[in-house]
Design a protein around this motif. Structure first.
Motif, short mmCIF file in Angstrom:
data_model
loop_
_atom_site.label_atom_id
_atom_site.label_comp_id
_atom_site.label_asym_id
_atom_site.label_seq_id
_atom_site.Cartn_x
_atom_site.Cartn_y
_atom_site.Cartn_z
N MET A 141 58.23 37.69 -112.58
CA MET A 141 57.26 38.56 -111.92
C MET A 141 56.00 38.68 -112.78
O MET A 141 56.08 38.87 -113.98
CB MET A 141 57.89 39.94 -111.69
N SER B 192 46.13 60.67 -100.86
CA SER B 192 47.22 59.74 -100.58
C SER B 192 46.69 58.34 -100.23
O SER B 192 47.35 57.35 -100.49
CB SER B 192 48.13 60.29 -99.47
N SER C 66 45.85 56.87 -103.58
CA SER C 66 47.03 56.52 -104.36
C SER C 66 47.88 55.45 -103.68
O SER C 66 48.86 54.99 -104.24
CB SER C 66 47.88 57.76 -104.65
N ASP D 157 49.52 55.58 -100.62
CA ASP D 157 50.60 55.98 -99.71
C ASP D 157 50.28 55.63 -98.27
O ASP D 157 51.15 55.28 -97.49
CB ASP D 157 50.84 57.50 -99.78
N PRO E 283 53.63 47.19 -106.56
CA PRO E 283 53.88 48.63 -106.76
C PRO E 283 53.96 49.02 -108.24
O PRO E 283 53.44 50.07 -108.63
CB PRO E 283 55.22 48.85 -106.05
N VAL E 284 54.59 48.18 -109.05
CA VAL E 284 54.72 48.53 -110.48
C VAL E 284 53.36 48.48 -111.17
O VAL E 284 53.02 49.35 -111.97
CB VAL E 284 55.73 47.59 -111.18
N ALA F 196 51.56 51.50 -110.40
CA ALA F 196 52.11 52.65 -111.12
C ALA F 196 51.70 52.66 -112.59
O ALA F 196 51.67 53.71 -113.23
CB ALA F 196 53.64 52.66 -111.00
N ARG G 167 48.03 54.35 -112.18
CA ARG G 167 47.77 55.71 -111.70
C ARG G 167 49.09 56.47 -111.51
O ARG G 167 50.09 55.93 -111.11
CB ARG G 167 46.97 55.70 -110.40
N VAL H 34 50.80 60.23 -109.95
CA VAL H 34 50.53 61.21 -108.90
C VAL H 34 51.47 62.40 -109.06
O VAL H 34 52.67 62.23 -109.25
CB VAL H 34 50.75 60.59 -107.49
N GLY I 82 59.36 59.21 -115.22
CA GLY I 82 57.94 58.88 -115.26
C GLY I 82 57.65 57.63 -116.08
O GLY I 82 56.60 57.00 -115.93
N SER J 1 59.31 54.86 -115.90
CA SER J 1 59.89 53.65 -115.32
C SER J 1 58.92 52.49 -115.08
O SER J 1 59.34 51.35 -115.15
CB SER J 1 60.65 53.98 -114.05
N PRO J 2 57.61 52.73 -114.83
CA PRO J 2 56.74 51.55 -114.67
C PRO J 2 56.71 50.66 -115.91
O PRO J 2 56.43 49.47 -115.82
CB PRO J 2 55.36 52.16 -114.40
N TYR K 144 59.25 50.00 -117.86
CA TYR K 144 60.56 49.43 -118.15
C TYR K 144 60.44 47.91 -118.36
O TYR K 144 59.84 47.21 -117.56
CB TYR K 144 61.50 49.73 -116.98
N GLN L 208 54.02 59.23 -117.44
CA GLN L 208 53.69 57.89 -116.93
C GLN L 208 52.54 57.25 -117.71
O GLN L 208 52.40 56.04 -117.74
CB GLN L 208 53.35 58.01 -115.44
#
Lengths: 339, 267
Positions: B1, B59, B62, B64, B84-85, B88, B91, B93, B113, B115-116, B118, B166
């Motif tokens: 990835m 939203s 960000s 959504d 998505p990662v 994240a 930004r 939220v 928070g 996890s991005p 990881y 985050q």
């Protein structure tokens, strides 16, 4: 990781004990000896009864192996469903995924088609199980949430539709297929054979490995779809993946042992009470706990009444149904209503 | 990835932007040709009456909601360019209402928070980032408690800590102060100021105009899905504009010491 170790030890001990109990009693030392001899090691005593070795390898071991696979699959599927629905009451038999998978399996049993050989029943159960899971998922969610009452009502509707189709399959079946269907519907490991075990094994293995890979993202999903998305989770893809994995696990377990209810409800719930809600521990621990539970339930099913093999689904429901009711009441109180 | 760890943008760079964004929800137009740029080193307050489209604009920024028309940019690229990662990593939220389906502890939630990051080198900072976020949000003392046992204000601070952990350069706060007492309201906005001073960009939706006036570098006023004013609080938060937008007579005085606008509805 103490819990995993403990459950692993419990599982190994139970496998050996359960394999020795039955009409023909075989002490644990002889069981270990028999396994060692099969592995080419001349260690330990062989079963002293002339039929002992035969009974172990033809009847007991496949049955215990199937119990392990089915229990691990059902409990993991339950934990996954609870994660993806964000609801502690989601479970394959409650919301109708098990009976959905049973529709495919019973149609194969009745029509006798074998287009994929040994795997035909499991694949058919997977396909209708997948369809059912997708249906339940889309029906029970409203604005990103699954209310308890919606989930339970959806389960009632889906279960009754699935049982109508199973009834139809039973109706058109010939006498011998009908008898097979009736016992299989109640849930039983009676028909456990090595071919059944090898047909179930790949489904369960793929499902368990996938579930561990999904664990971290399921933790994030408990924050809700939007927040999970903000943390980098592709929520739609995660949901679809989990649904496919659930269908794999449920399809595998239903194919040869019928509908064994509530394993996926009781086990993950107990594990959460002991080890907390984190999926990285919950999923593997549920797999082990489910295997333990189904071995014990099957042992009870075949020993409670002399010379009778009770349906295991009856045993698990006897424990699971009151548990479900208790959980329903508690969730209801906690949410302050039926919401 | 493909995962590119973002470099921090220098102060004054446009980190997020909406260009001519329009959005309908359920047949009702919510945003109507909104353009807004968010710059690093700046606290931007979004204010306006109920239903003006503040939260919806947040939203859309960000990611959504995809806008019906117009484009949204993040870090110089159209938003769909990022996975998505990757989004994240850039930004964070904090939403108005936080819920959780299982009894996770406060420390677990704040750690989510991280996890991005990881599997990236920045995962080494996890422990420090979580500890700092717990302290900043003033929730270290109940780190072991279960989220559902907390009050509304405490929950809001947990969500804030999660967003802080985050460590993204852009921070969106959707009504962070709604459930907070006076001390914690001021603390959150003070924190926004400090983040901006460290070159972060902070976009905050607030109802309390005095908080916006006292802490924001820039205020954008929304009304009926359009931005009707955007600029320095002293220029934007005028009695005339607010009276019209809120459909209620509003008085504004300069604060005797700081000169910041003090806003009161006429009673």
């Amino acid at each position: 990781m103490g819990l995993i170790g403990l459950l692993t030890v419990a599982l190994i001990v139970l496998v050996i004990v359960a394999a020795g109990i039955g009409q023909l009693h075989i002490p644990p030392a002889e069981i270990i000896g028999s396994i060692m001899h099969r592995l080419g090691l001349d260690l330990g005593p062989m079963p002293h009864h002339p039929q002992g070795d035969n009974a172990l390898w033809k009847v007991r071991f496949p049955r215990v192996a199937l119990a392990v696979l089915v229990g691990a699959s059902l409990a993991t599927a339950g934990a996954l469903m609870q994660g993806v629905f964000g609801n502690p009451l989601a479970e394959p038999s409650v919301v109708g995924v098990s009976s959905g998978a049973a529709v495919g399996a019973s149609l194969v049993i009745v029509t006798g088609v074998t287009f994929l050989g040994n795997w035909t029943i499991a694949v058919a159960a997977f396909i209708t199980g997948l369809g059912t899971t997708l249906l339940v998922h889309s029906l029970s969610r409203a604005s990103g949430r699954t209310e308890v009452v919606t989930l339970v009502l959806t389960g009632i509707a889906v279960n009754s539709l699935a049982f109508t189709l199973i009834s139809f399959a039973t109706f058109i079946a010939n006498t011998s297929a009908r008898e097979q269907l009736v016992f299989w519907q109640l849930g039983s490991l009676n028909g456990a054979t090595w071919p059944a075990v090898t047909a179930v094994l790949p489904f369960t293995l793929v499902g368990l490995i996938a579930s561990v890979a999904l664990a971290r993202r399921l933790d994030l999903l408990s924050l809700g779809d939007r927040s999970a998305g903000h943390l980098g989770v592709d929520v739609e893809r995660l949901r679809l993946t989990v649904i496919v994995v659930v269908a794999l696990l449920v399809g595998a377990s239903v194919a040869f042992s019928g509908i064994i209810g509530f394993v996926g409800l009781v086990v993950p719930h107990l594990i959460r009470m002991i080890a907390g809600p984190g999926h990285r521990l919950l999923l593997p621990a549920s797999a082990l706990g489910g295997a333990v539970l189904v071995i014990v339930a099957d042992l009870l099913a075949r020993t409670l009444i002399r010379n009778a093999d009770l349906p295991i689904g009856m045993i698990t429901s006897l424990v699971g149904a009151p548990f479900f009711f208790w959980l329903l009441r508690r969730t209801r109180t906690r949410q302050g209503g039926w919401g | 990835m493909r995962r590119q760890i973002p470099a921090r943008l220098p102060i004054g760079t446009t980190i997020a932007e909406a260009r001519e964004v329009s959005l309908e929800l359920g047949g009702t137009p919510i945003l109507d040709g909104v353009s807004l740029s968010v710059r690093t080193g700046e606290v931007l307050a979004l204010v306006g009456p109920n239903g003006a489209g503040k939260s919806t604009l947040l939203s859309v920024l960000s990611g959504d909601h995809a806008p019906d028309r117009g484009e949204v940019f993040l870090g110089g690229e159209p938003l769909p360019h990022w996975s998505p990662v990757e989004t994240a990593m850039r930004r964070a939220v904090m939403l108005q209402q936080a819920t959780i389906s299982f009894p996770f502890s406060v420390a677990d939630i704040v750690a989510m928070g991280r996890s991005p990051w990881y599997g990236t080198p920045r995962a080494e900072d996890d422990e420090n980032a979580v500890r700092a976020a717990l302290e900043t949000a003033d929730i270290t003392e109940f780190r072991e408690r279960v989220f559902s046992s907390l009050s509304g204000g405490e929950r809001a601070r947990v969500s804030l800590a999660r967003a802080l952990a985050q460590e993204a350069q852009l921070l969106f706060l959707d009504e962070p102060t709604a459930a907070l007492d006076l001390h914690h309201q001021e603390a959150v906005l003070q924190l926004a100021r400090e983040s901006a001073a460290a070159d972060d960009a902070v976009v905050v939706v607030v109802h309390d105009l005095n908080l916006a006036a006292g802490y924001a570098d820039r205020v954008a006023v929304l009304s009926h899905g359009k931005i009707v004013a955007d600029g320095n609080p002293r220029n934007v938060l005028t009695a005339e504009l607010l009276t019209e937008v809120y459909r209620h007579p509003v008085e504004v005085w300069p604060h005797p010491a700081t000169g910041a606008p003090v806003i009161l509805p006429r009673r």
